[in-house]
Each structure stands twice: as structure tokens, then as C-alpha cells.
Design a protein around this motif. Structure first.
Motif, PDB file in Angstrom:
ATOM      1  N   THR A  72      30.309  51.271  66.570  1.00  0.00           N
ATOM      2  CA  THR A  72      31.214  52.438  66.806  1.00  0.00           C
ATOM      3  C   THR A  72      30.565  53.708  66.035  1.00  0.00           C
ATOM      4  O   THR A  72      29.978  53.779  65.025  1.00  0.00           O
ATOM      5  N   VAL A  73      30.411  54.557  66.851  1.00  0.00           N
ATOM      6  CA  VAL A  73      29.936  56.158  66.096  1.00  0.00           C
ATOM      7  C   VAL A  73      31.326  56.917  66.186  1.00  0.00           C
ATOM      8  O   VAL A  73      32.047  57.234  67.065  1.00  0.00           O
ATOM      9  N   VAL A  74      30.978  57.666  64.749  1.00  0.00           N
ATOM     10  CA  VAL A  74      32.049  58.635  64.604  1.00  0.00           C
ATOM     11  C   VAL A  74      31.380  59.895  64.071  1.00  0.00           C
ATOM     12  O   VAL A  74      30.421  59.821  63.820  1.00  0.00           O
ATOM     13  N   VAL A  75      31.863  61.130  64.648  1.00  0.00           N
ATOM     14  CA  VAL A  75      31.441  62.545  64.360  1.00  0.00           C
ATOM     15  C   VAL A  75      32.420  63.322  63.743  1.00  0.00           C
ATOM     16  O   VAL A  75      33.439  63.107  63.684  1.00  0.00           O
ATOM     17  N   PHE A  86      36.311  62.407  60.376  1.00  0.00           N
ATOM     18  CA  PHE A  86      35.415  61.686  61.331  1.00  0.00           C
ATOM     19  C   PHE A  86      36.228  61.075  62.635  1.00  0.00           C
ATOM     20  O   PHE A  86      37.020  60.156  62.355  1.00  0.00           O
ATOM     21  N   VAL A  87      36.098  61.327  63.624  1.00  0.00           N
ATOM     22  CA  VAL A  87      36.479  61.220  64.827  1.00  0.00           C
ATOM     23  C   VAL A  87      35.579  60.005  65.730  1.00  0.00           C
ATOM     24  O   VAL A  87      34.249  60.455  65.836  1.00  0.00           O
ATOM     25  N   GLU A  88      36.112  59.083  66.304  1.00  0.00           N
ATOM     26  CA  GLU A  88      35.281  57.917  67.285  1.00  0.00           C
ATOM     27  C   GLU A  88      34.795  58.941  68.482  1.00  0.00           C
ATOM     28  O   GLU A  88      35.477  59.627  69.202  1.00  0.00           O
ATOM     29  N   LEU A  89      33.488  58.593  68.941  1.00  0.00           N
ATOM     30  CA  LEU A  89      32.864  59.169  70.003  1.00  0.00           C
ATOM     31  C   LEU A  89      32.925  58.208  70.900  1.00  0.00           C
ATOM     32  O   LEU A  89      32.431  56.945  70.851  1.00  0.00           O
ATOM     33  N   GLU A  96      35.585  70.620  71.609  1.00  0.00           N
ATOM     34  CA  GLU A  96      36.006  72.163  71.760  1.00  0.00           C
ATOM     35  C   GLU A  96      35.043  72.867  70.713  1.00  0.00           C
ATOM     36  O   GLU A  96      34.320  72.159  69.854  1.00  0.00           O
ATOM     37  N   GLU A  97      34.772  74.139  71.257  1.00  0.00           N
ATOM     38  CA  GLU A  97      33.610  74.730  70.253  1.00  0.00           C
ATOM     39  C   GLU A  97      34.211  75.565  69.028  1.00  0.00           C
ATOM     40  O   GLU A  97      35.285  76.007  69.477  1.00  0.00           O
ATOM     41  N   PRO A 105      35.055  66.992  68.647  1.00  0.00           N
ATOM     42  CA  PRO A 105      35.793  66.424  69.439  1.00  0.00           C
ATOM     43  C   PRO A 105      37.219  66.888  69.068  1.00  0.00           C
ATOM     44  O   PRO A 105      37.523  67.187  67.757  1.00  0.00           O
ATOM     45  N   SER A 106      37.979  67.025  70.280  1.00  0.00           N
ATOM     46  CA  SER A 106      39.411  67.490  70.046  1.00  0.00           C
ATOM     47  C   SER A 106      40.429  66.491  70.193  1.00  0.00           C
ATOM     48  O   SER A 106      41.615  66.805  69.849  1.00  0.00           O
ATOM     49  N   ASP A 107      39.867  65.234  70.516  1.00  0.00           N
ATOM     50  CA  ASP A 107      41.099  64.294  70.388  1.00  0.00           C
ATOM     51  C   ASP A 107      39.965  62.678  70.120  1.00  0.00           C
ATOM     52  O   ASP A 107      39.025  62.883  69.493  1.00  0.00           O
TER      53      ASP A 107
END
Length: 184
Positions: A72-75, A86-89, A96-97, A105-107
Motif C-alpha cells: 500500500t502506498v500513501v502520499v 497520509f492518504v492511500e494512493l 487537487e492542486e 489526493p482529495s479523497d
């Protein structure tokens, strides 16, 4: 003569921007290869990585490799007061910029510090004793204060700094280890 962190940051970014493209690609591939052989990488189920910017080490190959291996990668996603989470990719993650021009990540599912096995911490310069010169916002230092997992940084030769090149401040957090091409 000691230089300020801001002066050093500018100098290291300039060095990164001047690096020959082929040299840089070869050095990044070699660093990635070393990383994949590390016990911290091999034992990690959840890996925190950044979505790299133009002059940073390209994290796209690291993300693809981790996902190919079933990890699992989180960013990171920034929050108010210079905090981040950190959110799962995933394939369907929307972005979103930010005002800094960074994609976030927005979600997606947020992973807490206790759920992340390995964090690859970015920066512009690194000392052998694990101090890093970041981008000046203090986001990673704040996050690392409460993070108990493993933390590594990857340093191209142009990013390697001498211990004591800048004076660490009280809030500066060391990474567990800085991986360099000397480990080849």
C-alpha cells in the motif's frame, strides 16, 4: 562561515537543477535498486512516499514498484497549521492542486502514523547522521515527531552534506538512515 538554511536550500536546489539528465537518471535508478534491497523496504506493507516535484528524486518508479509488489502506498495531504496526513494512493484517486502547485489526493483512506511501516522522507540535502534540509515548511518534522515507524531518505551525491553543515534546530527530526550510492 556558516550559511543559513535558506541559503543552503537555494544552493542545493540549484545543484540539483544543473545535474545532467542521464547522470541523474542513472543515479536515481541505482538508489532505487539499493532501497529495494533494504530490510525496511522488504518488511513494509504500507509505504509513505511523496509525489515528487521537478527537481526532486523521481518517486514515480518507487510508487510503481511498491504497488507492483502489492504494498500500500500513501502520499501526503497538507492540513492547516503546517500539518499533514497520509492518504492511500489508488488508481481512482482524484487530486487537487495546492496553492504551492503540488498535487494532493482529495479523497481516499487516511492512514495514521501507527499504520505506516516505512516513510521515505524527501529533502534537498542530507547529512550522514540523518539530518535533512527540507523545503522550509516543517511539515515532515512535525509529522516525524509522532511517527514511530522506519524512516529513510534517498540522497543523490549532489545532495550529500557534511555533518554540521547547518545547525539543527530543536524541531528538526532525524531520519533513521540516509541511503547513498556509497552503499552500492
Amino acid at each position: 562561515m556558516k550559511y543559513s538554511k535558506a541559503e543552503l536550500r537555494q544552493a542545493y536546489i540549484a545543484r540539483l537543477q544543473q545535474l545532467d539528465v542521464n547522470t541523474r537518471l542513472n543515479e536515481e535508478k541505482a538508489l532505487a535498486s539499493i532501497l529495494y534491497d533494504q530490510p525496511e523496504w522488504m518488511g513494509a506493507k504500507v509505504i509513505a512516499l511523496t509525489l515528487s516535484q521537478s527537481f526532486e528524486i523521481d518517486t514515480a518508479p518507487l510508487i510503481l514498484h511498491a504497488r507492483h509488489e502489492g504494498r500500500t502506498v500513501v502520499v501526503p495531504r497538507t492540513l492547516p497549521h503546517r500539518q499533514m496526513e497520509f492518504v492511500e494512493l489508488k488508481e481512482n484517486t482524484t487530486f487537487e492542486e495546492t496553492t504551492f502547485g503540488i498535487l494532493e489526493p482529495s479523497d481516499g483512506r487516511v492512514y495514521g502514523p501507527d499504520e505506516i511501516d516505512l516513510m521515505i522522507v524527501p529533502g534537498v540535502a542530507f547529512t550522514k547522521d540523518g539530518y535533512r534540509l527540507g523545503f522550509g515548511g516543517g511539515y515532515y518534522d512535525r509529522y516525524l515527531e509522532n511517527y514511530q515507524g522506519k524512516s529513510l531518505s534517498l540522497a543523490l551525491p549532489t545532495q550529500e552534506a557534511e555533518n554540521g553543515e547547518w545547525a539543527p534546530e530543536d524541531h528538526d527530526q532525524q531520519v533513521d538512515r540516509v541511503i547513498t550510492l556509497a552503499e552500492k
